[in-house]
Enzyme design. Structure first.
Site, PDB file in Angstrom:
ATOM      1  N   ASP A   4      -1.422   0.987  -7.036  1.00  0.00           N
ATOM      2  CA  ASP A   4      -1.300   2.406  -6.680  1.00  0.00           C
ATOM      3  C   ASP A   4      -2.706   2.993  -6.581  1.00  0.00           C
ATOM      4  O   ASP A   4      -3.530   2.829  -7.475  1.00  0.00           O
ATOM      5  CB  ASP A   4      -0.466   3.158  -7.739  1.00  0.00           C
ATOM      6  CG  ASP A   4      -0.175   4.607  -7.344  1.00  0.00           C
ATOM      7  OD1 ASP A   4       1.014   4.956  -7.257  1.00  0.00           O
ATOM      8  OD2 ASP A   4      -1.128   5.390  -7.140  1.00  0.00           O
ATOM      9  N   ASP A 102       0.838   5.327  -0.855  1.00  0.00           N
ATOM     10  CA  ASP A 102      -0.329   4.797  -1.570  1.00  0.00           C
ATOM     11  C   ASP A 102       0.016   3.773  -2.644  1.00  0.00           C
ATOM     12  O   ASP A 102      -0.786   3.528  -3.535  1.00  0.00           O
ATOM     13  CB  ASP A 102      -1.160   5.942  -2.167  1.00  0.00           C
ATOM     14  CG  ASP A 102      -0.639   6.402  -3.513  1.00  0.00           C
ATOM     15  OD1 ASP A 102       0.587   6.377  -3.711  1.00  0.00           O
ATOM     16  OD2 ASP A 102      -1.468   6.780  -4.359  1.00  0.00           O
ATOM     17  N   GLU A 103       1.206   3.181  -2.568  1.00  0.00           N
ATOM     18  CA  GLU A 103       1.522   2.163  -3.577  1.00  0.00           C
ATOM     19  C   GLU A 103       2.336   1.032  -2.972  1.00  0.00           C
ATOM     20  O   GLU A 103       3.104   1.230  -2.030  1.00  0.00           O
ATOM     21  CB  GLU A 103       2.260   2.782  -4.768  1.00  0.00           C
ATOM     22  CG  GLU A 103       3.570   3.391  -4.393  1.00  0.00           C
ATOM     23  CD  GLU A 103       4.261   4.104  -5.544  1.00  0.00           C
ATOM     24  OE1 GLU A 103       4.201   3.633  -6.692  1.00  0.00           O
ATOM     25  OE2 GLU A 103       4.880   5.137  -5.254  1.00  0.00           O
TER      26      GLU A 103
HETATM   27  P1  TTP Z   1       0.521   9.727  -6.207  1.00  0.00           P
HETATM   28  O1  TTP Z   1       0.222   8.261  -6.219  1.00  0.00           O
HETATM   29  O2  TTP Z   1       1.688  10.212  -7.004  1.00  0.00           O
HETATM   30  O3  TTP Z   1      -0.731  10.558  -6.728  1.00  0.00           O
HETATM   31  P2  TTP Z   1      -2.281  10.304  -6.521  1.00  0.00           P
HETATM   32  O4  TTP Z   1      -2.550   9.040  -5.792  1.00  0.00           O
HETATM   33  O5  TTP Z   1      -2.860  11.533  -5.905  1.00  0.00           O
HETATM   34  O6  TTP Z   1      -2.828  10.228  -8.001  1.00  0.00           O
HETATM   35  P3  TTP Z   1      -2.702   9.031  -9.056  1.00  0.00           P
HETATM   36  O7  TTP Z   1      -4.103   8.605  -9.362  1.00  0.00           O
HETATM   37  O8  TTP Z   1      -2.034   9.644 -10.242  1.00  0.00           O
HETATM   38  O9  TTP Z   1      -1.877   7.961  -8.417  1.00  0.00           O
HETATM   39  O10 TTP Z   1       0.738  10.234  -4.722  1.00  0.00           O
HETATM   40  C1  TTP Z   1      -0.006   9.714  -3.627  1.00  0.00           C
HETATM   41  C2  TTP Z   1      -0.325  10.806  -2.643  1.00  0.00           C
HETATM   42  O11 TTP Z   1       0.872  11.435  -2.199  1.00  0.00           O
HETATM   43  C3  TTP Z   1      -1.172  11.920  -3.221  1.00  0.00           C
HETATM   44  O12 TTP Z   1      -2.559  11.644  -3.159  1.00  0.00           O
HETATM   45  C4  TTP Z   1      -0.781  13.100  -2.382  1.00  0.00           C
HETATM   46  C5  TTP Z   1       0.646  12.828  -1.975  1.00  0.00           C
HETATM   47  N1  TTP Z   1       1.547  13.667  -2.800  1.00  0.00           N
HETATM   48  C6  TTP Z   1       2.017  14.861  -2.272  1.00  0.00           C
HETATM   49  O13 TTP Z   1       1.726  15.178  -1.121  1.00  0.00           O
HETATM   50  N2  TTP Z   1       2.822  15.648  -3.055  1.00  0.00           N
HETATM   51  C7  TTP Z   1       3.154  15.319  -4.346  1.00  0.00           C
HETATM   52  O14 TTP Z   1       3.865  16.086  -5.029  1.00  0.00           O
HETATM   53  C8  TTP Z   1       2.666  14.080  -4.886  1.00  0.00           C
HETATM   54  C9  TTP Z   1       3.004  13.674  -6.285  1.00  0.00           C
HETATM   55  C10 TTP Z   1       1.869  13.290  -4.069  1.00  0.00           C
HETATM   56 MG    MG Z   2      -1.608   7.231  -6.364  1.00  0.00          MG
END
Ligand code: TTP
Ligand code: MG
Length: 350
Positions: A4, A102-103
């Site tokens: 991720d 992103d995962e």
């Molecule tokens: P995530 O993987 O949940 O968050 P992240 O990558 O920003 O942070 P982390 O280091 O905790 O993994 O989500 C991936 C992307 O999806 C995030 O960068 C932006 C988008 N997203 C939204 O648009 N709305 C949301 O509510 C969430 C949770 C994520």
């Molecule tokens: Mg992320």
């Protein structure tokens, strides 16, 4: 193995705006002229230190930290970075399932823990080196456990949870940290006096099934360290595309053919490396006035012909070059099947 990306949209923005690095800022949508009405999509780690996070109203974020930096989201850019991440992961040759932008879950088969850790280190380093982006990686005995290990490793970490460590890894955690348990399920579990994963494991499985159906059974099994779900490639939901700004605005398609050729080559390189066949070919034109139009066509048979994509792109784009000057063009293919096995099935209809 679960990969991720860390603060994905914000990390992508830091890449092209180095001045943002280390600063508290958010990426999010806001209504034109009134930035206080939108919500935060993600925040940089520096902003998270102040408790600013996804889904929080931007107004609240600015209240917490008035000097907060702000970037409007650029979805095509994040999608492109996502494709690069997934392509890089695929190079290792294991089946991968993109779980979100992103995962990804990677099926390592029966690989031992030490080897898996080495692989995780190498993948993490490569993502950083080639894409300039940080990620976290978890390894576990099932998709859900690898994802939880990844969450626990954040930010910028790696965590391997061996089978014998799984119970102690999970026991104290809240039910909400199980993949598949959102706010609503969490509340309904709390109403049953179940707060932790350990509590879930001690619950009456029939009561859980009564309440949640098959999810109830799944959750009970997860609490007992059982996750048999498979890594599935979702070829049919993917598209592969590239777009590029022209060296000069164009009014005729012949001024764009060099760019179309190289976009086609880039798209097809990825298509071929993944062994896909596709049926849909599309183009996009972005005009000097910033409007854009797309046009696509579906072929009768599954194909992986670069020549067909190139000639179709020229034909489709010609139809889009009747109005204002064109600033940027894109080529995209979609409706995939994996080449192996499926080809015969579909060519039977031709
Ligand atoms: P995530 O993987 O949940 O968050 P992240 O990558 O920003 O942070 P982390 O280091 O905790 O993994 O989500 C991936 C992307 O999806 C995030 O960068 C932006 C988008 N997203 C939204 O648009 N709305 C949301 O509510 C969430 C949770 C994520
Ligand atoms: Mg992320």
């Amino acid at each position: 193995m679960h990969v991720d990306m860390d603060y994905f949209y914000a990390a992508c923005e830091e890449l092209r705006h180095p001045e943002l690095r280390g600063r508290p800022f958010v990426v999010g949508i806001y209504k034109e002229g009134d930035k206080l009405r939108g919500v935060v999509q993600t925040s940089s780690y520096a902003a998270r230190k102040f408790g600013i996070k996804s889904a929080m109203p931007t107004a609240m974020a600015f209240k917490i930290y008035p000097e907060l930096g702000y970037v409007a989201p650029d979805d095509p850019y994040y999608e492109e970075m996502s494709r690069r991440v997934m392509a890089l992961l695929r190079e290792r040759g294991f089946p991968i399932e993109a779980m979100s932008i992103d995962e990804a879950a990677v099926d390592l088969g029966a690989m031992g823990y030490d080897e898996a850790r080495k692989l995780a280190v190498s993948v993490k380093n490569e993502v950083k080196k080639r894409l300039g982006l940080p990620c976290s990686i978890g390894v576990g005995t099932g998709k859900a456990f690898a994802k939880m290990a990844c969450d626990a490793a954040k930010p910028d970490g790696i965590l391997v949870v061996r089978r014998e460590e799984l119970a102690s890894f999970m026991d104290g955690k809240k039910v909400g940290s199980l993949p598949g348990v959102g706010k609503k399920t969490e509340e309904r579990l709390r109403a049953m006096k179940i707060d932790t994963i350990a509590g879930l494991g001690r619950a009456d499985p029939m009561a859980l099934i009564d309440q949640f159906g098959s999810l109830g059974k799944e959750l009970y099994m997860l609490a007992h360290g059982v996750d048999d779900s498979k890594v599935v490639e979702h070829a049919e939901t993917l598209s592969i595309g590239r777009e590029r700004t022209l060296p000069r605005d164009a009014t005729r398609v012949d001024e764009t053919i060099d760019v179309l050729k190289s976009l086609t080559d880039e798209v097809m390189k990825e298509v071929h490396s993944r062994g896909f066949l596709f049926r849909n070919i599309g183009v996009k034109a972005k005009y000097a006035d910033f409007t854009e139009r797309i046009r696509s066509t579906t072929t009768n048979n599954y194909t992986d012909s670069s020549d067909l994509v190139y000639s179709t792109a020229i034909r489709l784009l010609r139809g889009l070059m009747t109005g204002p000057r064109v600033r940027k063009v894109g080529v995209r293919v979609s409706r995939f099947v994996a080449e192996k096995g499926q080809k015969k099935l579909f060519s039977a209809h031709t």
